[in-house]
Design a protein around this motif. Structure first.
Motif, PDB file in Angstrom:
ATOM      1  N   VAL A   1       0.478  -1.019   0.022  1.00 34.18           N
ATOM      2  CA  VAL A   1       0.159  -0.188  -0.224  1.00 34.18           C
ATOM      3  C   VAL A   1       1.019   1.516  -0.135  1.00 34.18           C
ATOM      4  O   VAL A   1       2.452   1.693   1.027  1.00 34.18           O
ATOM      5  CB  VAL A   1      -1.301   0.254   1.243  1.00 34.18           C
ATOM      6  CG1 VAL A   1      -0.035  -0.042   2.400  1.00 34.18           C
ATOM      7  CG2 VAL A   1      -2.453   1.262   1.407  1.00 34.18           C
ATOM      8  N   VAL A   2       0.106   2.174  -0.837  1.00 35.69           N
ATOM      9  CA  VAL A   2       1.238   3.680  -0.765  1.00 35.69           C
ATOM     10  C   VAL A   2       0.391   4.435  -0.070  1.00 35.69           C
ATOM     11  O   VAL A   2       0.997   5.509   0.434  1.00 35.69           O
ATOM     12  CB  VAL A   2       0.874   3.936  -2.160  1.00 35.69           C
ATOM     13  CG1 VAL A   2       2.213   5.537  -2.221  1.00 35.69           C
ATOM     14  CG2 VAL A   2       2.637   3.318  -3.003  1.00 35.69           C
ATOM     15  N   SER A   3      -1.009   4.558   0.264  1.00 32.77           N
ATOM     16  CA  SER A   3      -1.589   5.839   0.243  1.00 32.77           C
ATOM     17  C   SER A   3      -3.472   5.128  -0.497  1.00 32.77           C
ATOM     18  O   SER A   3      -3.568   4.398  -0.646  1.00 32.77           O
ATOM     19  CB  SER A   3      -1.816   7.117  -0.006  1.00 32.77           C
ATOM     20  OG  SER A   3      -2.089   8.400   0.371  1.00 32.77           O
ATOM     21  N   CYS A   4      -4.274   5.491   0.815  1.00 29.49           N
ATOM     22  CA  CYS A   4      -5.369   5.634   0.601  1.00 29.49           C
ATOM     23  C   CYS A   4      -6.470   6.073   1.036  1.00 29.49           C
ATOM     24  O   CYS A   4      -6.065   7.359   1.907  1.00 29.49           O
ATOM     25  CB  CYS A   4      -6.175   3.839   0.846  1.00 29.49           C
ATOM     26  SG  CYS A   4      -5.924   3.407   2.132  1.00 29.49           S
TER      27      CYS A   4
ATOM     28  N   THR B   1     -10.037   0.465  -5.820  1.00 29.06           N
ATOM     29  CA  THR B   1     -11.780   1.262  -5.220  1.00 29.06           C
ATOM     30  C   THR B   1     -12.039  -0.499  -3.933  1.00 29.06           C
ATOM     31  O   THR B   1     -11.477  -1.509  -3.936  1.00 29.06           O
ATOM     32  CB  THR B   1     -12.980   0.719  -6.000  1.00 29.06           C
ATOM     33  OG1 THR B   1     -13.323  -0.959  -6.497  1.00 29.06           O
ATOM     34  CG2 THR B   1     -12.447   1.554  -7.234  1.00 29.06           C
ATOM     35  N   SER B   2     -12.607   0.067  -3.817  1.00 27.35           N
ATOM     36  CA  SER B   2     -12.697  -0.443  -2.137  1.00 27.35           C
ATOM     37  C   SER B   2     -14.501   0.410  -1.819  1.00 27.35           C
ATOM     38  O   SER B   2     -14.650   1.036  -1.375  1.00 27.35           O
ATOM     39  CB  SER B   2     -12.244  -0.239  -0.637  1.00 27.35           C
ATOM     40  OG  SER B   2     -12.223  -1.882  -0.027  1.00 27.35           O
ATOM     41  N   ASN B   3     -14.874  -1.170  -1.133  1.00 31.86           N
ATOM     42  CA  ASN B   3     -16.143  -0.345  -0.405  1.00 31.86           C
ATOM     43  C   ASN B   3     -16.366  -0.235   1.125  1.00 31.86           C
ATOM     44  O   ASN B   3     -17.172   0.276   1.624  1.00 31.86           O
ATOM     45  CB  ASN B   3     -17.398  -1.837  -0.241  1.00 31.86           C
ATOM     46  CG  ASN B   3     -17.808  -3.009  -1.809  1.00 31.86           C
ATOM     47  OD1 ASN B   3     -17.772  -1.545  -2.481  1.00 31.86           O
ATOM     48  ND2 ASN B   3     -17.186  -4.036  -1.394  1.00 31.86           N
ATOM     49  N   TYR B   4     -15.211  -0.787   1.483  1.00 30.11           N
ATOM     50  CA  TYR B   4     -14.760   0.171   2.970  1.00 30.11           C
ATOM     51  C   TYR B   4     -13.695   0.842   2.906  1.00 30.11           C
ATOM     52  O   TYR B   4     -12.315   0.613   1.715  1.00 30.11           O
ATOM     53  CB  TYR B   4     -15.152  -0.631   3.919  1.00 30.11           C
ATOM     54  CG  TYR B   4     -13.813  -2.259   3.827  1.00 30.11           C
ATOM     55  CD1 TYR B   4     -14.856  -2.920   3.442  1.00 30.11           C
ATOM     56  CD2 TYR B   4     -13.346  -1.583   4.944  1.00 30.11           C
ATOM     57  CE1 TYR B   4     -13.905  -4.084   3.017  1.00 30.11           C
ATOM     58  CE2 TYR B   4     -12.222  -3.070   5.409  1.00 30.11           C
ATOM     59  CZ  TYR B   4     -12.648  -3.909   3.784  1.00 30.11           C
ATOM     60  OH  TYR B   4     -11.857  -5.493   3.775  1.00 30.11           O
ATOM     61  N   TYR B   5     -13.157   1.577   4.067  1.00 33.17           N
ATOM     62  CA  TYR B   5     -11.942   2.588   4.097  1.00 33.17           C
ATOM     63  C   TYR B   5     -10.615   1.273   5.064  1.00 33.17           C
ATOM     64  O   TYR B   5     -11.398   1.096   6.063  1.00 33.17           O
ATOM     65  CB  TYR B   5     -11.646   3.805   4.845  1.00 33.17           C
ATOM     66  CG  TYR B   5     -10.887   4.812   5.021  1.00 33.17           C
ATOM     67  CD1 TYR B   5     -10.027   4.541   6.268  1.00 33.17           C
ATOM     68  CD2 TYR B   5      -9.696   5.204   4.163  1.00 33.17           C
ATOM     69  CE1 TYR B   5      -9.057   5.101   6.849  1.00 33.17           C
ATOM     70  CE2 TYR B   5      -9.155   5.521   4.706  1.00 33.17           C
ATOM     71  CZ  TYR B   5      -8.150   5.557   5.827  1.00 33.17           C
ATOM     72  OH  TYR B   5      -7.137   6.460   6.153  1.00 33.17           O
ATOM     73  N   ASN B   6      -9.721   0.780   3.305  1.00 32.16           N
ATOM     74  CA  ASN B   6      -9.121   0.392   4.581  1.00 32.16           C
ATOM     75  C   ASN B   6      -7.202   0.113   4.092  1.00 32.16           C
ATOM     76  O   ASN B   6      -7.616   0.466   3.037  1.00 32.16           O
ATOM     77  CB  ASN B   6      -9.474  -1.300   4.667  1.00 32.16           C
ATOM     78  CG  ASN B   6      -9.555  -1.792   3.455  1.00 32.16           C
ATOM     79  OD1 ASN B   6      -8.278  -2.717   2.556  1.00 32.16           O
ATOM     80  ND2 ASN B   6     -10.309  -1.803   2.526  1.00 32.16           N
ATOM     81  N   GLU B   7      -6.410  -0.397   4.481  1.00 32.64           N
ATOM     82  CA  GLU B   7      -5.488  -0.124   4.216  1.00 32.64           C
ATOM     83  C   GLU B   7      -4.456  -1.264   2.905  1.00 32.64           C
ATOM     84  O   GLU B   7      -3.111  -1.315   3.015  1.00 32.64           O
ATOM     85  CB  GLU B   7      -3.835   0.695   4.342  1.00 32.64           C
ATOM     86  CG  GLU B   7      -3.973   0.023   6.022  1.00 32.64           C
ATOM     87  CD  GLU B   7      -3.704   0.344   7.395  1.00 32.64           C
ATOM     88  OE1 GLU B   7      -5.069   1.451   7.099  1.00 32.64           O
ATOM     89  OE2 GLU B   7      -2.906   0.133   8.472  1.00 32.64           O
ATOM     90  N   ALA B   8      -4.828  -2.560   3.307  1.00 34.36           N
ATOM     91  CA  ALA B   8      -5.059  -3.880   3.000  1.00 34.36           C
ATOM     92  C   ALA B   8      -5.664  -4.278   1.337  1.00 34.36           C
ATOM     93  O   ALA B   8      -7.486  -3.974   2.067  1.00 34.36           O
ATOM     94  CB  ALA B   8      -5.459  -4.669   4.235  1.00 34.36           C
ATOM     95  N   TRP B   9      -4.443  -4.566   0.311  1.00 34.52           N
ATOM     96  CA  TRP B   9      -4.570  -4.687  -0.594  1.00 34.52           C
ATOM     97  C   TRP B   9      -5.440  -5.498  -0.529  1.00 34.52           C
ATOM     98  O   TRP B   9      -6.688  -6.077  -2.203  1.00 34.52           O
ATOM     99  CB  TRP B   9      -3.284  -4.683  -1.866  1.00 34.52           C
ATOM    100  CG  TRP B   9      -2.747  -6.173  -1.616  1.00 34.52           C
ATOM    101  CD1 TRP B   9      -2.114  -6.555  -0.828  1.00 34.52           C
ATOM    102  CD2 TRP B   9      -3.176  -7.220  -1.642  1.00 34.52           C
ATOM    103  NE1 TRP B   9      -1.230  -7.725  -0.466  1.00 34.52           N
ATOM    104  CE2 TRP B   9      -2.393  -8.037  -1.784  1.00 34.52           C
ATOM    105  CE3 TRP B   9      -4.065  -7.548  -2.993  1.00 34.52           C
ATOM    106  CZ2 TRP B   9      -2.270  -9.907  -2.073  1.00 34.52           C
ATOM    107  CZ3 TRP B   9      -4.532  -9.367  -3.612  1.00 34.52           C
ATOM    108  CH2 TRP B   9      -3.340  -9.673  -2.704  1.00 34.52           C
ATOM    109  N   GLU B  10      -5.854  -6.772   0.143  1.00 34.00           N
ATOM    110  CA  GLU B  10      -6.912  -7.904   0.210  1.00 34.00           C
ATOM    111  C   GLU B  10      -8.574  -7.213   0.129  1.00 34.00           C
ATOM    112  O   GLU B  10      -9.554  -7.451  -0.416  1.00 34.00           O
ATOM    113  CB  GLU B  10      -6.667  -8.821   0.876  1.00 34.00           C
ATOM    114  CG  GLU B  10      -5.572  -9.497   1.051  1.00 34.00           C
ATOM    115  CD  GLU B  10      -4.241  -8.999   1.555  1.00 34.00           C
ATOM    116  OE1 GLU B  10      -3.200  -9.228   1.857  1.00 34.00           O
ATOM    117  OE2 GLU B  10      -4.196  -7.926   1.522  1.00 34.00           O
ATOM    118  N   GLY B  11      -8.064  -6.153   0.855  1.00 34.29           N
ATOM    119  CA  GLY B  11      -9.402  -5.133   0.623  1.00 34.29           C
ATOM    120  C   GLY B  11     -10.136  -4.514  -0.542  1.00 34.29           C
ATOM    121  O   GLY B  11     -11.519  -4.095  -0.362  1.00 34.29           O
TER     122      GLY B  11
END
Length: 122
Positions: free
Chosen positions: A47-50, A98-108
């Protein structure tokens, strides 16, 4: 269908700057948190940034904190990454997702772009 497209990569000298952009279509952009990730040859994706849907919450990896700035413009379905004081260690393929929720794991993260190459020469 959902499309995520990154742009803005290139070759830059150490100490220089680049701004990456990412546009997402086929979805309601401000329903999604967004993230920037990178992967260098032989290394794991990191992760770089989210950023959350509104831009009010952001996360930075320690390696880029103080040098990179993430932002989004929901009216344009666009995510940005301003990268300053670039180092050779920043060289990697950079991906937007894109993610359905704010998180920093690429799996999300669910929808991914094809990536844009950033190369920093010493």
């Amino acid at each position: 269908q959902v499309q995520v497209v990154e742009s803005g990569g290139g070759l830059v000298q150490a100490g220089g700057s680049l701004r990456l952009s990412c546009t997402a279509s086929g979805l309601t952009f401000d329903d999604y948190a967004m993230g920037w990730f990178r992967q260098a040859p032989g290394k794991e994706r990191e992760v770089v940034s989210c950023i959350n849907w509104s831009g009010g919450m952001t996360y930075y990896a320690d390696s880029v904190k103080g040098r990179f700035t993430i932002s989004r413009e929901n009216a344009k379905n666009t995510l940005y990454l301003q990268m300053n004081s670039l180092k050779p260690g920043d060289t990697a393929m950079y991906y937007c997702a894109t993610s359905n929720y704010y998180n920093e794991a690429w799996e999300g993260y669910n929808y991914w772009g094809q990536g844009t190459q950033v190369t920093v020469s010493s």
